[in-house]
Enzyme design. Structure first.
Site, mmCIF file in Angstrom:
data_model
loop_
_atom_site.group_PDB
_atom_site.id
_atom_site.type_symbol
_atom_site.label_atom_id
_atom_site.label_comp_id
_atom_site.label_asym_id
_atom_site.label_seq_id
_atom_site.Cartn_x
_atom_site.Cartn_y
_atom_site.Cartn_z
ATOM 1 N NE ARG A 1 -2.287 -1.369 3.286
ATOM 2 C CZ ARG A 1 -2.841 -2.391 3.925
ATOM 3 N NH1 ARG A 1 -4.106 -2.681 3.716
ATOM 4 N NH2 ARG A 1 -2.162 -3.098 4.782
ATOM 5 C CE LYS B 1 3.797 -19.070 12.546
ATOM 6 N NZ LYS B 1 4.407 -18.139 13.524
ATOM 7 C CG ASP C 1 6.938 -24.548 9.627
ATOM 8 O OD1 ASP C 1 8.046 -24.233 10.110
ATOM 9 O OD2 ASP C 1 5.974 -24.894 10.326
ATOM 10 C CG HIS C 2 11.158 -19.964 9.849
ATOM 11 N ND1 HIS C 2 10.073 -19.673 10.620
ATOM 12 C CD2 HIS C 2 12.220 -19.888 10.677
ATOM 13 C CE1 HIS C 2 10.464 -19.434 11.857
ATOM 14 N NE2 HIS C 2 11.769 -19.561 11.929
ATOM 15 C CD GLU D 1 10.979 -17.633 20.284
ATOM 16 O OE1 GLU D 1 11.504 -16.907 19.437
ATOM 17 O OE2 GLU D 1 9.751 -17.765 20.396
ATOM 18 C CG HIS E 1 7.768 -22.966 13.777
ATOM 19 N ND1 HIS E 1 7.586 -22.816 12.428
ATOM 20 C CD2 HIS E 1 7.682 -21.713 14.298
ATOM 21 C CE1 HIS E 1 7.405 -21.527 12.152
ATOM 22 N NE2 HIS E 1 7.453 -20.839 13.277
#
Ligand code: BG6
Length: 491
Positions: free
Chosen positions: A52, A151, A180-181, A219, A243
């Site tokens: 945009r 995702k 999916d990385h 994490e 994941h």
């Protein structure tokens, strides 16, 4: 469709990034495309940003230059950056304006390969997919047209199915790449090589020899600026459905007959379809949720989830999940799979610990130390490699046993850094290899299991357990492995 084993050489292509002004483009997509360009995997190509914001080709190029400013690229000569930037173009348009797609069509039509990357908020997927169909970019007379979908792919089974319907109204399944990385990570792909490229593990890889498996994706960061997104998601949707289930299916699948996309993915789907459902009556026994409270991470005080920007003061969104799951198959009957993942934990670490059963007769049981069970730990990140914990005799006149480690570290063995996940995955999509992408039935099978848990949680009115940021998660999570006299591996 070549499968995992073949070298990659994409035909001349144009990649259109919807949501080109967003974070993913900045942090992952442009750096990945630049790396492919530097390594010679992409020479004849064009990148079109579609978003945009009223940028021009020149301002997109300028922004892209700042996306290449990381230390990773600091040694790259300016000339090479310039050569890459010249391949960039930009279309400024809303996602539902047909005129924007007409302009896009003019730019992309001459190219043999057309890849459309949906990196926008999911609400925009439908208009983009329909408009691509509207200008005929979903079909090609020669060459190919493919779409990568980021995702979150739905927020439960019903919405994932809806999105699949929208996609399949315009694209054939072989054109659709659900990314999916985690599947792009070298160490995740190495699970297949470890299991099926060696003769020693597979005979042991079953309920006769394996006691339990723990998957940890921890994490230390909190939700940061993503409070708004996270409130609608939570950890189960954000990390487990995608994941962690990718890790789990690679760990538990049956050996594929070959490495073609459909053979590998068919085996993965079978694992998901064999998951024992966790319904409302089981949620207290098999799931634990938690939310981080204020604490200390890496020596710095951090606020709790409820104080984060964009988070409701009475939010019941989970930032930690632990699960005990069972896969009802011949191979895995009776082997619990423990999963834990969360934000605001003591460390960033992703790993899998496979704990083996004790020997049938424990002859060293009565020694002062007996070493304990063998364990194979697969280090996914930040360390990359694996460690085998085996028992050995402590030198001396008595027979005491102690665990010792056999280590394999990627850096030591191969001496080169592993490529970024997005590089590999984009390259695969460019050459038409969908092995490392999620198939329609796979995504629906994982949502089917996850949706039952979400429905169970929705009926649960108990307060969410809290855990101190920087800790290993809520105390309540200990109960899951304790149910079989086991403990979580130390974070
Ligand atoms: C993303 C999630 O998909 O994966 C994030 O939305 C999470 O919340 C991230 O932080 C983790 O990825 P990685 O590669 O850092 O383990």
């Amino acid at each position: 469709m070549d499968g995992l084993q073949f070298a990659k050489e994409p035909a001349p292509f144009v990649i259109t990034i919807f949501g080109a002004t967003g974070d993913l483009t900045r942090k992952k997509l442009i750096p990945a495309l630049f790396s492919l360009f530097l390594k010679g995997n992409a020479s004849q190509f064009k990148v079109i940003g579609f978003a945009r914001r009223p940028w021009t080709k020149e301002s997109f190029q300028k922004e892209a230059l700042s996306m290449l400013s990381g230390s990773h690229f600091s040694h790259i000569p300016e000339g090479q950056k310039k050569a890459f930037l010249e391949k960039l173009d930009y279309v400024s348009s809303t996602f539902d304006d047909a005129a924007g797609y007409a302009r896009l069509a003019e730019l992309v039509k001459p190219w043999e390969g057309k890849l459309f990357y949906l990196s926008t908020p999911p609400d925009e997927y439908e208009p983009i997919i329909r408009n691509l169909g509207g200008v005929g970019l979903n079909k090609v007379d020669s060459g190919w047209s493919r779409v990568i979908v980021e995702k979150p792919f739905g927020r439960d089974l019903a919405t994932a199915k809806e999105l699949n319907e929208i996609l399949s109204s315009q694209f054939e399944e072989h054109q659709i790449y659900r990314i999916d990385h985690y599947l792009g990570k070298e160490t995740v792909q190495n699970i297949l090589v470890l299991r099926f490229g060696n003769g020693i593990f597979e005979p042991l890889w079953n309920s006769r020899y394996i006691d339990n498996i723990q998957i940890t994706v921890a994490e230390s960061i909190g939700v940061g600026t993503r409070g708004n997104y996270y409130e609608k998601s939570g950890t189960l949707r954000d990390m487990v459905q995608n994941h962690i289930f990718q890790l789990m299916t690679l760990l538990l699948m049956e050996p594929p007959n070959d490495l073609s996309p459909d053979t590998v993915r068919t085996e993965k789907v079978k694992v998901l379809k064999s998951l024992r459902p966790i319904t409302y009556k089981d949620i207290k026994n098999y799931t634990v949720r938690g939310q981080y409270a204020a604490g200390v991470v890496d020596g710095k005080p951090v606020q709790g989830y409820l104080q984060e920007e964009g988070v409701a003061k009475d939010s019941k969104t989970e930032t930690f999940v632990a699960l005990q799951v069972h896969v009802d198959t011949w191979r895995w009957e009776g082997v619990p799979i423990f999963i834990r993942t969360g934000k605001g934990l003591g460390r960033k670490v992703s790993e899998v610990a496979v704990t083996f059963k004790q020997p049938p007769l424990q002859v060293f049981r009565n020694q002062a130390t007996d070493g304990g069970q063998n364990q194979l730990v697969l280090h996914i990140q930040p360390e990359e490699g694996f460690t085998f914990h085996i028992n050995a005799k402590i030198p001396g006149y008595t027979t005491q046993v102690r665990p010792v480690n056999m280590d394999f570290a990627y850096g030591d063995a191969f001496g080169e850094s592993t490529p970024e996940a997005y590089e590999r995955l984009i390259l695969d999509a460019l050459v038409g290899d969908s092995t490392l992408y999620t198939r329609r039935d796979e995504i629906e099978a994982s949502w089917s299991f996850i949706t039952r848990i979400l429905q169970g949680w929705a009926l649960d009115t108990d307060p969410l357990p809290q855990y101190r940021a920087g800790s290993a998660g809520p105390e309540e999570a200990k109960a899951l492995p304790a149910s079989i006299d086991q403990k979580w591996r130390k974070l």
